[in-house]
Motif scaffolding. Structure first.
Motif, PDB file in Angstrom:
ATOM      1  N   ALA A  77       0.821  -1.213   0.000  1.00  0.00           N
ATOM      2  CA  ALA A  77       0.000   0.000   0.000  1.00  0.00           C
ATOM      3  C   ALA A  77       0.853   1.262   0.000  1.00  0.00           C
ATOM      4  O   ALA A  77       0.559   2.229  -0.714  1.00  0.00           O
ATOM      5  CB  ALA A  77      -0.920  -0.007   1.223  1.00  0.00           C
ATOM      6  N   SER A  78       1.935   1.264   0.785  1.00  0.00           N
ATOM      7  CA  SER A  78       2.779   2.457   0.874  1.00  0.00           C
ATOM      8  C   SER A  78       3.525   2.710  -0.427  1.00  0.00           C
ATOM      9  O   SER A  78       3.719   3.860  -0.836  1.00  0.00           O
ATOM     10  CB  SER A  78       3.773   2.311   2.030  1.00  0.00           C
ATOM     11  N   ARG A  81       1.030   4.017  -2.997  1.00  0.00           N
ATOM     12  CA  ARG A  81       0.766   5.419  -2.679  1.00  0.00           C
ATOM     13  C   ARG A  81       1.883   6.310  -3.175  1.00  0.00           C
ATOM     14  O   ARG A  81       1.645   7.327  -3.831  1.00  0.00           O
ATOM     15  CB  ARG A  81       0.582   5.561  -1.164  1.00  0.00           C
ATOM     16  N   MET A 109      -4.822   9.146  -3.233  1.00  0.00           N
ATOM     17  CA  MET A 109      -5.695   8.351  -2.363  1.00  0.00           C
ATOM     18  C   MET A 109      -6.983   7.982  -3.093  1.00  0.00           C
ATOM     19  O   MET A 109      -7.448   6.832  -3.014  1.00  0.00           O
ATOM     20  CB  MET A 109      -6.026   9.136  -1.091  1.00  0.00           C
ATOM     21  N   ILE A 112      -6.255   5.238  -5.765  1.00  0.00           N
ATOM     22  CA  ILE A 112      -5.973   3.935  -5.152  1.00  0.00           C
ATOM     23  C   ILE A 112      -7.247   3.319  -4.584  1.00  0.00           C
ATOM     24  O   ILE A 112      -7.494   2.111  -4.733  1.00  0.00           O
ATOM     25  CB  ILE A 112      -4.904   4.078  -4.049  1.00  0.00           C
ATOM     26  N   LEU A 119      -8.784  -0.965   0.870  1.00  0.00           N
ATOM     27  CA  LEU A 119      -7.484  -0.524   1.394  1.00  0.00           C
ATOM     28  C   LEU A 119      -7.646   0.520   2.500  1.00  0.00           C
ATOM     29  O   LEU A 119      -6.710   0.756   3.260  1.00  0.00           O
ATOM     30  CB  LEU A 119      -6.619   0.054   0.263  1.00  0.00           C
ATOM     31  N   ASP A 122      -6.675  -0.969   5.577  1.00  0.00           N
ATOM     32  CA  ASP A 122      -5.332  -1.539   5.663  1.00  0.00           C
ATOM     33  C   ASP A 122      -4.438  -0.672   6.556  1.00  0.00           C
ATOM     34  O   ASP A 122      -4.343   0.547   6.357  1.00  0.00           O
ATOM     35  CB  ASP A 122      -4.720  -1.636   4.256  1.00  0.00           C
ATOM     36  N   PHE A 125      -1.718   1.268   4.678  1.00  0.00           N
ATOM     37  CA  PHE A 125      -2.280   2.368   3.889  1.00  0.00           C
ATOM     38  C   PHE A 125      -2.540   3.580   4.780  1.00  0.00           C
ATOM     39  O   PHE A 125      -2.157   4.709   4.463  1.00  0.00           O
ATOM     40  CB  PHE A 125      -3.576   1.903   3.218  1.00  0.00           C
ATOM     41  N   SER A 128       0.745   5.028   6.180  1.00  0.00           N
ATOM     42  CA  SER A 128       1.524   5.647   5.107  1.00  0.00           C
ATOM     43  C   SER A 128       1.042   7.060   4.812  1.00  0.00           C
ATOM     44  O   SER A 128       1.836   8.009   4.742  1.00  0.00           O
ATOM     45  CB  SER A 128       1.433   4.778   3.841  1.00  0.00           C
ATOM     46  N   TYR A 129      -0.260   7.234   4.660  1.00  0.00           N
ATOM     47  CA  TYR A 129      -0.805   8.561   4.356  1.00  0.00           C
ATOM     48  C   TYR A 129      -0.677   9.511   5.540  1.00  0.00           C
ATOM     49  O   TYR A 129      -0.412  10.708   5.364  1.00  0.00           O
ATOM     50  CB  TYR A 129      -2.261   8.449   3.897  1.00  0.00           C
TER      51      TYR A 129
END
Length: 298
Positions: A77-78, A81, A109, A112, A119, A122, A125, A128-129
């Motif tokens: 996910a990261s 992104r 975002m 994705i 996600l 997740d 995810f 990461s954001y």
């Protein structure tokens, strides 16, 4: 693990040590790795970007290479992104349009989540954001709190401010999900990130010089020493008393209140609003009261 995220041969004890030190992102391919790969590509072929003809070959080629790396590293996910955000920024530069970082963050975002709406649940995810938003929003404020005259001290403080900002925005969710906090994350990231970045480049160089045994041997030797040093540093750091705070679980309500407190406090630092300071103190009291209720069973 450093280059493509394959951590199957890493012992569980070493993984726990990286997690407890707040540097696990080094072993799970993340935005840092995508950035390192992009900087290498820009360093090697950056001149093409300034040529009005070659730039039409440079930008799509870089985007393709970034996505090939994202796929090769497992499409976490990261990484997705980071690859999406970087692609948006590069496309903006390609058409001579400056893309606002918040717009790029929101658009990546959206794209994705259109591909995989689940996600949103997740952990990687979400963290990461939050980490990227923390760096974008809070890092400049943290950086301006201290202005050393020595350029090397400034560089060190700049790196430290990134770690503080990312950790501040991910801390409540980390406590919600995992119930632990790495107390020495600043020291750990100051040592681990620069050396692991060098190790990533050395790993790439190892792949390139495979046909030349003698050169490959020495590159592998230096790389091995660098990685061994980082591993030993992380292990020894987690043995220091108070290295990690465990079993500090919070609920969703506390997590939300904690974020309100963080943003209120940040707003007070930036704009010195009295209402923001009051909001920060109220949130702190609410969190303290909630903790007392949980611990003493009132």
């Amino acid at each position: 693990a450093l280059l493509v995220g394959d951590d199957s041969l890493i012992s569980s004890d070493l993984m726990k040590a990286y997690s407890a030190s707040g540097t696990l992102h080094v072993l799970s391919v993340s935005g840092m790795h995508v950035g390192v790969i992009y900087l290498l590509i820009a360093f090697l072929f950056g001149k093409a970007e300034r040529n009005k003809f070659l730039k039409h070959l440079y930008y799509p080629s870089v985007i393709v290479l970034i996505w090939l790396y994202a796929i090769l590293s497992g499409s976490s996910a990261s990484v997705i992104r980071s690859a999406t955000m970087l692609s948006i920024v590069l496309m903006g530069k390609w058409i001579n349009s400056r893309s606002h970082i918040y717009n790029s963050l929101a658009l990546s975002m959206f794209i994705i989540l259109c591909y995989d709406p689940f996600l949103i649940t997740d952990n990687g995810f979400i963290l990461s954001y939050l980490a990227v938003y923390g760096i974008v929003y809070m890092q400049p404020l943290v950086l301006q709190m201290y202005s050393p005259e020595n350029k090397w001290v400034y560089k060190l403080w700049e790196l430290t401010s990134v770690s503080i900002a990312a950790q501040a925005l991910t801390a409540p969710v980390s406590l919600l999900f995992f119930g632990q906090f790495p107390n020495y994350f600043i020291l750990a990231n100051m040592i681990v990130i620069p050396i692991s970045t060098i190790a990533i480049y050395l790993t790439i160089l190892q792949v390139v010089v495979v046909p030349w045994d003698q050169i490959e041997y020495w590159v592998a030797f230096v790389n091995g020493k660098a990685i061994s040093f980082v591993n030993e540093f992380v292990i020894q750091l987690t043995k220091v008393p108070g290295a990690v705070t465990n079993d500090v679980y919070i609920d969703v309500f506390q997590c939300i209140v904690a974020y309100i407190m963080i943003f209120s406090f940040t707003d007070w630092i930036e704009k010195r609003r009295y209402t923001s300071l009051v909001s920060t103190l109220i949130c702190f009291v609410v969190l303290l009261a909630k903790s007392v209720v949980i611990n003493f069973g009132f």
